[in-house]
Design a protein around this motif. Structure first.
Motif, PDB file in Angstrom:
ATOM      1  N   VAL A  75     -70.888 -32.247  28.092  1.00  0.00           N
ATOM      2  CA  VAL A  75     -71.706 -31.071  28.410  1.00  0.00           C
ATOM      3  C   VAL A  75     -71.799 -30.148  27.186  1.00  0.00           C
ATOM      4  O   VAL A  75     -72.881 -29.631  26.874  1.00  0.00           O
ATOM      5  CB  VAL A  75     -71.129 -30.324  29.631  1.00  0.00           C
ATOM      6  N   VAL A  76     -70.689 -29.963  26.483  1.00  0.00           N
ATOM      7  CA  VAL A  76     -70.702 -29.153  25.263  1.00  0.00           C
ATOM      8  C   VAL A  76     -71.639 -29.771  24.229  1.00  0.00           C
ATOM      9  O   VAL A  76     -72.420 -29.070  23.583  1.00  0.00           O
ATOM     10  CB  VAL A  76     -69.271 -28.985  24.695  1.00  0.00           C
ATOM     11  N   LEU A  77     -71.599 -31.097  24.099  1.00  0.00           N
ATOM     12  CA  LEU A  77     -72.506 -31.779  23.169  1.00  0.00           C
ATOM     13  C   LEU A  77     -73.961 -31.566  23.565  1.00  0.00           C
ATOM     14  O   LEU A  77     -74.816 -31.340  22.703  1.00  0.00           O
ATOM     15  CB  LEU A  77     -72.179 -33.275  23.116  1.00  0.00           C
ATOM     16  N   ALA A  78     -74.256 -31.605  24.855  1.00  0.00           N
ATOM     17  CA  ALA A  78     -75.630 -31.385  25.320  1.00  0.00           C
ATOM     18  C   ALA A  78     -76.102 -29.972  24.991  1.00  0.00           C
ATOM     19  O   ALA A  78     -77.256 -29.775  24.570  1.00  0.00           O
ATOM     20  CB  ALA A  78     -75.723 -31.651  26.816  1.00  0.00           C
ATOM     21  N   VAL A  79     -75.234 -28.989  25.144  1.00  0.00           N
ATOM     22  CA  VAL A  79     -75.594 -27.602  24.814  1.00  0.00           C
ATOM     23  C   VAL A  79     -75.830 -27.461  23.312  1.00  0.00           C
ATOM     24  O   VAL A  79     -76.789 -26.806  22.883  1.00  0.00           O
ATOM     25  CB  VAL A  79     -74.494 -26.632  25.306  1.00  0.00           C
ATOM     26  N   ILE A  80     -74.968 -28.086  22.513  1.00  0.00           N
ATOM     27  CA  ILE A  80     -75.139 -28.052  21.060  1.00  0.00           C
ATOM     28  C   ILE A  80     -76.485 -28.659  20.662  1.00  0.00           C
ATOM     29  O   ILE A  80     -77.240 -28.082  19.874  1.00  0.00           O
ATOM     30  CB  ILE A  80     -73.997 -28.817  20.364  1.00  0.00           C
ATOM     31  N   CYS A  81     -76.777 -29.820  21.203  1.00  0.00           N
ATOM     32  CA  CYS A  81     -78.032 -30.509  20.854  1.00  0.00           C
ATOM     33  C   CYS A  81     -79.252 -29.722  21.338  1.00  0.00           C
ATOM     34  O   CYS A  81     -80.271 -29.657  20.637  1.00  0.00           O
ATOM     35  CB  CYS A  81     -78.039 -31.916  21.434  1.00  0.00           C
TER      36      CYS A  81
END
Length: 119
Positions: A75-81
Motif C-alpha cells: 500500500v505504501v508503494l502504491a501511494v508512492i507511485c
C-alpha cells in the motif's frame, strides 16, 4: 475549473509557460515519496527476525503467517507511485517526467528487494 483557467491564460500568453503543478505541491509529493521510502525500509523483514539470533534452529519465516507487513508495504508503494505519477503527468518539462519515472522505478526495485529478503 482552475486548470481550464490556467490553460486559457497560457494560450493567451504564448511567451509565458504556465506550470500546472506549483512548486509547493511538488515539494509535498516529494515529501510523501521520502516518507514512503522511509516506511519501506523501516517495515522490511519480519517482526520475528530477532529469533534467529536466539538460535540458528529457529526460522523467522515459519513464525509469521499473516503477511500484514507485505500488504502494508505494498500500500505504501502504491501511494508512492501514485504521488510521483501525478507529478510526472502534470509537469511540463520532460526532465521532471523522467525524474519521477526514475523515482518510481527506484521505489519498486527497493520494495522488491526488501520484500523478498535480498538485504
Amino acid at each position: 475549473m482552475v486548470i481550464l483557467l490556467l490553460r486559457n491564460i497560457g494560450a493567451l500568453l504564448p511567451c509565458c509557460e504556465v506550470n500546472l503543478v506549483p512548486k509547493v505541491v511538488k515539494i509535498a509529493f516529494f515529501a510523501v515519496y521520502l516518507a514512503g521510502m522511509f516506511l519501506l525500509v523501516i517495515f522490511r523483514g519480519s517482526k520475528y527476525d530477532w529469533t534467529s539470533q536466539m538460535g540458528p534452529a529457529m526460522d523467522a519465516a515459519s513464525l509469521e503467517h499473516s503477511g500484514n507487513r507485505q500488504i502494508f508495504t505494498l500500500v505504501v508503494l502504491a501511494v508512492i507511485c501514485a504521488a510521483q505519477s501525478v507529478v510526472a503527468l502534470k509537469s511540463p518539462p520532460l526532465r521532471q517526467k523522467l525524474f519521477s519515472g526514475l523515482l518510481i522505478a527506484l521505489a519498486c526495485t527497493l520494495w522488491w528487494l526488501l520484500s523478498f529478503r535480498f538485504f
